[in-house]
Design a protein around this motif. Structure first.
Motif, PDB file in Angstrom:
ATOM      1  N   ALA A 170      -7.211  78.921  -0.996  1.00  0.00           N
ATOM      2  CA  ALA A 170      -7.633  77.730  -1.748  1.00  0.00           C
ATOM      3  C   ALA A 170      -8.588  78.113  -2.870  1.00  0.00           C
ATOM      4  O   ALA A 170      -8.736  77.370  -3.827  1.00  0.00           O
ATOM      5  N   PRO A 177     -13.517  86.575 -10.726  1.00  0.00           N
ATOM      6  CA  PRO A 177     -14.269  85.976 -11.838  1.00  0.00           C
ATOM      7  C   PRO A 177     -15.414  85.072 -11.388  1.00  0.00           C
ATOM      8  O   PRO A 177     -16.101  84.522 -12.231  1.00  0.00           O
ATOM      9  N   LYS A 178     -15.609  84.889 -10.082  1.00  0.00           N
ATOM     10  CA  LYS A 178     -16.649  83.961  -9.631  1.00  0.00           C
ATOM     11  C   LYS A 178     -18.009  84.660  -9.546  1.00  0.00           C
ATOM     12  O   LYS A 178     -18.097  85.872  -9.462  1.00  0.00           O
ATOM     13  N   SER A 179     -19.080  83.842  -9.556  1.00  0.00           N
ATOM     14  CA  SER A 179     -20.424  84.423  -9.552  1.00  0.00           C
ATOM     15  C   SER A 179     -20.741  85.002  -8.169  1.00  0.00           C
ATOM     16  O   SER A 179     -20.214  84.546  -7.157  1.00  0.00           O
ATOM     17  N   TYR A 211     -18.931  81.633  -0.031  1.00  0.00           N
ATOM     18  CA  TYR A 211     -17.587  81.612   0.562  1.00  0.00           C
ATOM     19  C   TYR A 211     -17.503  82.604   1.735  1.00  0.00           C
ATOM     20  O   TYR A 211     -16.938  82.298   2.786  1.00  0.00           O
ATOM     21  N   THR A 259     -13.382  76.880 -13.721  1.00  0.00           N
ATOM     22  CA  THR A 259     -13.277  78.328 -13.479  1.00  0.00           C
ATOM     23  C   THR A 259     -13.671  78.745 -12.063  1.00  0.00           C
ATOM     24  O   THR A 259     -13.290  79.811 -11.611  1.00  0.00           O
ATOM     25  N   ALA A 260     -14.426  77.881 -11.372  1.00  0.00           N
ATOM     26  CA  ALA A 260     -14.801  78.223  -9.988  1.00  0.00           C
ATOM     27  C   ALA A 260     -13.597  78.099  -9.058  1.00  0.00           C
ATOM     28  O   ALA A 260     -13.582  78.699  -7.994  1.00  0.00           O
ATOM     29  N   ARG A 261     -12.587  77.313  -9.456  1.00  0.00           N
ATOM     30  CA  ARG A 261     -11.499  77.024  -8.523  1.00  0.00           C
ATOM     31  C   ARG A 261     -10.129  77.354  -9.114  1.00  0.00           C
ATOM     32  O   ARG A 261      -9.096  76.985  -8.550  1.00  0.00           O
ATOM     33  N   ASP A 263     -17.998  77.803 -13.257  1.00  0.00           N
ATOM     34  CA  ASP A 263     -18.495  79.122 -12.797  1.00  0.00           C
ATOM     35  C   ASP A 263     -18.277  80.159 -13.894  1.00  0.00           C
ATOM     36  O   ASP A 263     -17.487  79.951 -14.811  1.00  0.00           O
ATOM     37  N   ALA A 264     -18.995  81.271 -13.781  1.00  0.00           N
ATOM     38  CA  ALA A 264     -18.772  82.473 -14.586  1.00  0.00           C
ATOM     39  C   ALA A 264     -18.648  82.204 -16.089  1.00  0.00           C
ATOM     40  O   ALA A 264     -17.648  82.512 -16.712  1.00  0.00           O
ATOM     41  N   THR A 316     -21.569  72.607 -11.316  1.00  0.00           N
ATOM     42  CA  THR A 316     -20.876  72.811 -10.034  1.00  0.00           C
ATOM     43  C   THR A 316     -20.345  71.482  -9.528  1.00  0.00           C
ATOM     44  O   THR A 316     -21.087  70.499  -9.500  1.00  0.00           O
TER      45      THR A 316
END
Lengths: 270, 270
Positions: free
Chosen positions: A42, A48-50, A57, B41-43, B244-245, B268
């Motif tokens: 998911a 690419p995430k921080s 996660y 970008t976070a998902r 994100d990022a 977020t």
């Protein structure tokens, strides 16, 4: 939740399906062990995430795996290993194995000239996790890292022996070969699927280090040390859990495991 | 929250950066309009996620955009359009434009032989959203759809004119050309970056439909109909928000917009 026993399963997690190459190696090297694999489909990709997001996660997944009674956690994801391994080692009551150290250790052992190449995703390369792990063991080694963003989608497409894959591998790897690396770490769990093409492009003079193999071997050593190996003849049961889109997971799993996955569970986290 | 005015911005969202090709077209075609772009970008990516998950994410983003006072929402993401457009049209008090219908309409208009090709991600192709939209307008058209999973990472790598890209485009597109399509919809917001290579491979006999262009044109028509266009000489301000990022976003934004993004915000959701 009772304390894990030697018959308890090993928990393995990844941002998606790449970590299945580690699960495959665990099954091959430790055939008595049961595995629970969690793929965070998911929220893939983590690259690419921080770092904070990746730690959040990883914590959620580790909590889920512990609740399933695992006796060890294998972080089969380079990004999660780079950002979350120290945190997980601190907070979990079971041994935690990452994919970076075993590969780094094998590379240092294999290299004779101290010129070590590392390939991975943009996230892994930017994290400099392999630089740190290699330099901790061999302070004078030269590490040449290169991000190869197209390798993951090529592996997922199954284009492991395509002319385009060879061209792309040449473009990515020739600059590394020119720096005379004698060892190349496949620093992404997807890359073992492209090992034949990568080996062809870099030539026989370069030793390839497969982190999936090394991570499985390290897990076996750690369990043996703690006398937590499953007995020969144990009932082996593997479970596959994804946070979304189990159909896509099933399709890919066959490609990555080299065997069909009979059933899948879906669990939503976060 | 006061009702939006003609000087209010247009909200644009995508799972990541691909929708920036739509933002670029909006800026080109509607130079008086201000834009708020949200990249999740976070998902990212939405393609492999379940329809319910995509609807939940789309709802969260639309709620955020409305709170910024947007006068219209452009869903610049094929997956979100396929799964969430009817829901968003029902729940939002402002006009909502998706990327599928404008491309489908332009394709039906352009095709003379009724053989229409569509390329996109696995998620978009499996959703059959373009099939439905084209058949709603031209029930007898033949739609030939093909997923091209490597095009997104090739566009993000900036390999828009690489020999490997040409080989990959040939492999993906030649089966479509053989079915005598005379029109090809670029059904993914990343693909406009590969338009020259795609055009070369399919040849001059095939008309390419750029959904980004068509979506921007449709947005302009809709605002004009409702007398909600910004006045010439309006103060134009574009905002870019990512979940994100932001660094990765900034690097890619220049490639997709063809111009630098001066500042970014991070928000977020979920």
């Amino acid at each position: 939740m009772s304390a894990p026993e030697s018959s308890s399963p090993i928990g393995v997690f990844d941002s998606g399906i790449g970590g299945l190459t580690v699960a495959r190696e665990l099954m091959r090297q430790l055939p008595n062990e049961s595995i629970i694999y969690f793929g965070d489909t998911a929220r893939v990709p983590y690259g690419p995430k921080s770092p904070d997001t990746v730690r959040r996660y990883s914590h959620e997944i580790a909590t889920f795996l512990l609740a399933q009674g695992v006796k060890a956690v294998v972080v089969a994801c380079n990004t999660a290993t780079a950002h979350a391994l120290p945190m997980l080692r601190e907070e979990l009551p079971v041994p935690v194995v990452g994919v970076v150290e075993p590969g780094a250790r094998a590379a240092v052992r294999a290299s004779t000239n101290g010129e070590i190449g590392v390939i991975g995703t943009v996230g892994t390369v930017n994290s400099r996790a392999y630089h740190r792990a290699i330099h901790a063991l061999a302070p004078h080694a030269h590490v040449r890292a290169r991000a190869c963003p197209l390798f993951v989608p090529l592996a997922e497409e199954g284009w492991t022996d395509h002319a385009a894959t060879r061209l792309i591998a040449q473009e990515y790897l020739e600059p590394l070969v020119e720096t005379h690396v004698d060892t190349l770490v496949l620093g992404c769990t997807h890359y073992p699927l492209l090992k034949p093409v990568i080996g062809e492009v870099v030539g026989r003079g370069v030793r390839l280090i497969d982190s999936a193999e090394e991570t499985a071997a390290e897990t076996g050593r750690l369990l043996a040390e703690r006398e937590m190996c499953a007995e020969p003849g144990s009932i082996v049961r593997h479970r596959f859990v994804a946070s979304d889109a189990p159909d896509h997971f099933l399709t890919m799993a066959e490609r990555f495991l080299g065997a069909p996955v009979e059933s899948m569970e879906t669990v939503t986290l976060g």
